[in-house]
Design a protein around this motif. Structure first.
Motif, PDB file in Angstrom:
ATOM      1  N   UNK A 194      49.983  14.836  43.572  1.00  0.00           N
ATOM      2  CA  UNK A 194      49.822  13.419  43.260  1.00  0.00           C
ATOM      3  C   UNK A 194      48.532  13.173  42.480  1.00  0.00           C
ATOM      4  N   UNK A 195      47.465  13.864  42.871  1.00  0.00           N
ATOM      5  CA  UNK A 195      46.190  13.692  42.181  1.00  0.00           C
ATOM      6  C   UNK A 195      46.256  14.150  40.738  1.00  0.00           C
ATOM      7  N   UNK A 196      46.872  15.305  40.515  1.00  0.00           N
ATOM      8  CA  UNK A 196      47.017  15.816  39.149  1.00  0.00           C
ATOM      9  C   UNK A 196      47.881  14.863  38.321  1.00  0.00           C
TER      10      UNK A 196
ATOM     11  N   UNK B 233      44.095  10.570  31.787  1.00  0.00           N
ATOM     12  CA  UNK B 233      43.496  11.325  30.688  1.00  0.00           C
ATOM     13  C   UNK B 233      44.301  11.161  29.403  1.00  0.00           C
ATOM     14  N   UNK B 234      45.610  11.027  29.543  1.00  0.00           N
ATOM     15  CA  UNK B 234      46.443  10.828  28.367  1.00  0.00           C
ATOM     16  C   UNK B 234      46.188   9.474  27.739  1.00  0.00           C
ATOM     17  N   UNK B 235      45.950   8.458  28.592  1.00  0.00           N
ATOM     18  CA  UNK B 235      45.671   7.122  28.071  1.00  0.00           C
ATOM     19  C   UNK B 235      44.283   7.044  27.457  1.00  0.00           C
ATOM     20  N   UNK B 236      43.369   7.882  27.941  1.00  0.00           N
ATOM     21  CA  UNK B 236      42.002   7.870  27.415  1.00  0.00           C
ATOM     22  C   UNK B 236      41.653   9.280  26.960  1.00  0.00           C
TER      23      UNK B 236
ATOM     24  N   UNK C 163      36.949  14.831  36.442  1.00  0.00           N
ATOM     25  CA  UNK C 163      37.901  13.745  36.657  1.00  0.00           C
ATOM     26  C   UNK C 163      39.113  14.252  37.442  1.00  0.00           C
ATOM     27  N   UNK C 164      39.605  15.427  37.069  1.00  0.00           N
ATOM     28  CA  UNK C 164      40.754  16.001  37.757  1.00  0.00           C
ATOM     29  C   UNK C 164      40.416  16.329  39.200  1.00  0.00           C
ATOM     30  N   UNK C 165      39.241  16.912  39.413  1.00  0.00           N
ATOM     31  CA  UNK C 165      38.855  17.270  40.778  1.00  0.00           C
ATOM     32  C   UNK C 165      38.679  16.034  41.647  1.00  0.00           C
ATOM     33  N   UNK C 166      38.121  14.980  41.067  1.00  0.00           N
ATOM     34  CA  UNK C 166      37.976  13.736  41.823  1.00  0.00           C
ATOM     35  C   UNK C 166      39.345  13.192  42.205  1.00  0.00           C
ATOM     36  N   UNK C 167      40.286  13.251  41.252  1.00  0.00           N
ATOM     37  CA  UNK C 167      41.629  12.770  41.549  1.00  0.00           C
ATOM     38  C   UNK C 167      42.288  13.556  42.654  1.00  0.00           C
TER      39      UNK C 167
ATOM     40  N   UNK D 290      36.708  21.918  44.821  1.00  0.00           N
ATOM     41  CA  UNK D 290      36.722  20.581  44.236  1.00  0.00           C
ATOM     42  C   UNK D 290      35.361  19.902  44.190  1.00  0.00           C
ATOM     43  N   UNK D 291      34.648  19.920  45.302  1.00  0.00           N
ATOM     44  CA  UNK D 291      33.435  19.105  45.389  1.00  0.00           C
ATOM     45  C   UNK D 291      32.397  19.461  44.329  1.00  0.00           C
ATOM     46  N   UNK D 292      32.106  20.749  44.062  1.00  0.00           N
ATOM     47  CA  UNK D 292      31.087  21.030  43.028  1.00  0.00           C
ATOM     48  C   UNK D 292      31.392  20.389  41.679  1.00  0.00           C
ATOM     49  N   UNK D 293      32.678  20.284  41.351  1.00  0.00           N
ATOM     50  CA  UNK D 293      33.031  19.702  40.062  1.00  0.00           C
ATOM     51  C   UNK D 293      32.746  18.211  39.999  1.00  0.00           C
ATOM     52  N   UNK D 294      32.602  17.575  41.166  1.00  0.00           N
ATOM     53  CA  UNK D 294      32.314  16.144  41.170  1.00  0.00           C
ATOM     54  C   UNK D 294      30.942  15.859  40.584  1.00  0.00           C
ATOM     55  N   UNK D 295      30.109  16.862  40.522  1.00  0.00           N
ATOM     56  CA  UNK D 295      28.745  16.661  40.028  1.00  0.00           C
ATOM     57  C   UNK D 295      28.580  17.192  38.610  1.00  0.00           C
ATOM     58  N   UNK D 296      29.694  17.465  37.971  1.00  0.00           N
ATOM     59  CA  UNK D 296      29.673  17.955  36.597  1.00  0.00           C
ATOM     60  C   UNK D 296      30.347  16.919  35.710  1.00  0.00           C
ATOM     61  N   UNK D 297      29.737  16.591  34.580  1.00  0.00           N
ATOM     62  CA  UNK D 297      30.325  15.614  33.674  1.00  0.00           C
ATOM     63  C   UNK D 297      30.175  14.208  34.212  1.00  0.00           C
ATOM     64  N   UNK D 298      30.675  13.254  33.456  1.00  0.00           N
ATOM     65  CA  UNK D 298      30.508  11.857  33.840  1.00  0.00           C
ATOM     66  C   UNK D 298      31.498  11.007  33.068  1.00  0.00           C
TER      67      UNK D 298
END
Length: 760
Positions: A25-27, A34-37, A50-54, A245-253
């Motif tokens: 569901x998250x993916x 991501x497709x819309x933006x 973004x994917x990991x947060x989802x 998942x969690x480490x990726x939450x701190x990468x990118x913005x």
């Protein structure tokens, strides 16, 4: 009998189902976003974050949900003596409810006449969300098809693979069909978006991945089912989530915009600050003569600036007007940026002020505050290294990443847990937040040449200023609207029943919003002055359009072209002129909000792109003898300006936009030529409510109460030529705007703000 039948269902089964279904569901959710933006997917780390947060924030509520379901199922299973597989079959059924909601809602909207599902199918990458949702459905169906009488692992695997294969084939056939249709360009509307080889490659890779991953997942689940200590499996899944998942939450913005070009500074080593006051009338500011509305900070800034008393917007609408400011172009279809409505993105090949400054070595940042300005709706994020367009954060970003608010779990949390202060919750930001975010950005980036854009949206309807501004201009109102937030369309449909007190009440709230913005802009100005930041900074403050409280057109702006809608406040503080004491001037030359583009480039000693200049020269009313920089209009110590004769606009062509909805109030689109002292308006479809042609002397009749068109048409021999020119230009611009590409989310946001009607 498989080992699963000998084991009582436990928490590990909940975790397994939550991780498996939640990840899918998250993916699905994030891939759709991501497709819309697509700009979010340009940075791979940002896309992964973004994917990991989802995934992470979809799994967590699913764990809670399935735990509740399991606690209900467990005593029922005990009483009825269900096997493990029977209990899991029910657990899977409940886990599939979110998938059912996604698919069911799409089909229900399709049956109701909404084109959401058809629109998704037209974009193969949009359809990816259905594939990923279908996969857990197929998994569960395979489990049910295997049945409790199937006792071999091989037959269970074959049943599951059969169901999954059916789903994949359905996706593959549909995707290839649409790829074929749009790849050969049978539907031009979408060909530019989806007629790309990489889309077909992504589709095929997705299918291949689905065929390979799910058998592996089945094997992993089967292996886990043999472990006797279920709690160890639970711990394993929790640790896996944390590690993956969690480490990726701190990468990118999410707030990142364009990746900095890294170019060396090639312009003047100075700064630029552009502040726009959305929906702010020229006559509602103290420095423009209003003795009721308190705007001491803007008044003080105006005294240190050059004020332009005849600034006009080419369209009274947020997105298109800002597009003109930042491209130097008009909304014209043939010789402009072509953005005629909110929700229509600026074409990617049009240079913007931010993209030019990024390529010439400046640090760029923006804080926008209204839904029409978000990247999905405007396309104005291009060139900004930092683009803050999130409006509904209620928890610190250090705790909850900003991506959380864009996924479905975040939207549900916001709806049921947080409290929106108005029906616009999630679609606008208050002035104090804009100033806070602007100061924060300047603290981090103010040490190098920068371009910062701050967008204040408060004076847009709903008119809900915070204390003490909410009662600054009214204390004795006790009517039906006191303390009530009312939907825009509901209010418009009640206009005929409003009393004079009701009208004064809404006008007083609007004025409170303006004073609130003034207060917050003053806080920003004081902060920068304490640090001498403005000594080398060009400051431009202007509105994108006004607001109407007259002419039987209330609480809105896009559908008419009266002065209160297109005549906007505008001031420019040039640090060079401030140091020379050449401030406090008021310039009556006719100027356009699009002149901001050329003014900034002129200040930084940069040349506008040739493509922009060539298109600009063809615009009706634009004088080719002037470079359209506002800086040269200020007079020097000898009372002369640097541009000489032939400056300003001969006239400015403006066009309205109709939302086409309201109780017979839709008069179609209007087109106007605004001259230095007069205005001609043409409405092809407004008769018999209004004359097709009107002319007002805005110098002697600023309220536009007396139409003198019948008189002047016979007195001025040049005038018939102007009528013919305006009519021809209106015909070129067209009567309608195409909204076929809007996403459901964009439609909802624009409807809430009154920009599109319920039936558009």
């Amino acid at each position: 009998m498989t080992p699963e039948n000998k084991t009582a269902p436990g928490f590990r089964h909940i975790l397994e189902a939550a991780v498996f279904f939640g990840a899918a569901y998250g993916i699905s959710d994030v891939s759709y976003l991501l497709t819309k933006a697509p700009n979010l997917a340009e940075d791979i780390l940002l896309a992964l974050r973004f994917m990991s947060a989802g995934i992470f924030f979809t799994i967590i509520p699913l764990v809670i949900y399935l735990t509740i379901v399991f606690l209900i199922l467990k005593p029922i299973a005990s009483v009825r003596k269900w096997s493990l597989e029977s209990t899991l079959a029910w657990l899977y059924a409940f886990a599939l409810i979110p998938a059912g909601l996604v698919i069911g809602r799409s089909f229900s909207l399709l049956l109701a006449g909404d084109n959401i599902l058809a629109a998704d199918l037209k974009f193969p990458l949009y359809f990816f969300k259905y594939l990923v949702v279908i996969v857990p459905v197929c998994w569960a169906v395979g489990f049910w098809l295997a049945g409790v009488r199937v006792h071999t692992e091989k037959r269970v695997l074959l049943a599951r693979l059969s169901a999954i294969t059916v789903g994949v084939l359905v996706y593959l056939v549909g995707s290839i069909h649409w790829q074929y249709v749009y790849f050969i360009g049978l539907a031009n509307t979408y060909s530019e978006v989806v007629s790309k080889p990489e889309n077909l490659v992504i589709t095929l890779v997705t299918v291949l991945a689905a065929l390979l991953i799910w058998p592996v997942a089945h094997w992993i689940f089967s292996l886990m089912a043999r472990v006797k200590n279920g709690m160890l499996i639970g711990v394993f899944w929790i640790v896996a989530i944390i590690i993956i998942y969690i480490p990726l939450l701190f990468v990118g913005d999410r707030l990142a915009g364009t990746v900095p070009s890294g170019a060396e500074l090639s312009g003047r080593p100075s700064n630029v600050l552009v502040i726009t006051l959305d929906t702010t009338r020229y006559d509602e500011l103290g420095f423009n003569g209003n003795e009721v509305v308190e705007t001491p900070n803007l008044d003080a800034l105006a005294g240190d600036s050059i004020v332009f008393d005849n600034a006009i917007a080419p369209i009274p609408l947020t997105g298109p007007s800002h597009s003109s400011m930042f491209t130097g172009l008009q909304p014209d279809l043939d010789i402009g940026h072509g953005v005629k409505a909110n929700g229509i993105r600026l074409p990617g090949d049009v240079p913007t002020l931010a993209s030019i400054l990024d390529s010439t070595g400046y640090n760029t940042g923006a804080v926008v505050s209204g839904y029409p300005m978000i990247r999905e709706s405007s396309g104005l994020e291009r060139g900004f290294h930092y683009f803050y367009d999130i409006f509904y954060e209620t928890l610190p970003r250090d705790i909850i990443p900003s991506e959380f608010w864009f996924i479905t779990a975040g939207k549900i949390f916001r709806k049921f847990v947080t409290v929106d202060t108005s029906p616009l919750g999630g679609r606008s930001r208050d002035a104090d937040e804009v100033t806070d975010l602007g100061i924060k950005w300047l603290e981090e980036n103010g040490g190098e040449p920068f371009f910062l854009f701050l967008h204040y949206f408060d004076s847009h309807y709903l008119y809900a200023p915070p204390p003490p501004f909410d009662t600054m201009y009214t204390t004795d109102y006790d009517g039906k609207y006191k303390g009530l937030y009312i939907n825009y369309f509901d209010l418009i449909n009640e206009v005929g029943t409003l009393t004079p007190d009701d009208h004064r009440f809404f006008r007083s709230k609007y004025r409170g919003e303006i004073s609130f913005m003034d207060h917050e802009i003053g806080r920003l100005m004081d902060w920068g002055a304490e640090r001498d930041l403005w000594d080398n900074t060009l400051i431009i403050v202007l509105a994108d359009h006004g607001e109407s409280f007259e002419h039987d057109y209330y609480f809105s702006h896009p559908a008419r072209l009266y002065e209160h809608l297109i005549h906007v406040p505008c001031m420019v503080r040039n640090p060079d002129q401030a140091k020379a004491g050449l401030t406090g001037q008021r310039i009556d030359t006719l100027v356009n909000v699009s002149d901001v583009f050329f003014t900034v480039l002129d200040f930084l000693n940069l040349e506008p792109p040739e493509s922009v200049e060539s298109m600009h020269e063809a615009v009706p009313g634009a004088l080719t003898s002037w470079d359209h920089s506002l800086l040269g209009l200020a007079v020097d110590s000898h009372g002369e300006n640097s541009t000489g004769e032939g400056t300003g606009w001969e006239y400015i062509a403006s066009q309205s936009y109709t939302i086409g909805e309201i109780e017979g109030n839709d008069l179609g689109r209007f087109f106007s030529y605004r001259y230095p002292k007069g205005k001609m308006i043409y409405g092809p479809d407004c008769e018999p409510v209004l004359p097709a042609y009107q002319y007002f002397n805005v110098e002697t009749d600023p309220e536009e109460l007396t139409d003198i068109f019948p008189e002047i048409i016979w007195q001025d021999h040049i005038f018939p030529d102007a009528v013919e020119s305006l009519t021809a230009w209106a015909l070129i611009q067209g009567k309608s705007v195409d909204f076929s590409d809007l996403t459901p989310q964009q439609r909802a946001g624009l409807k809430a703000l009154g920009y599109i009607s319920e039936d558009m």
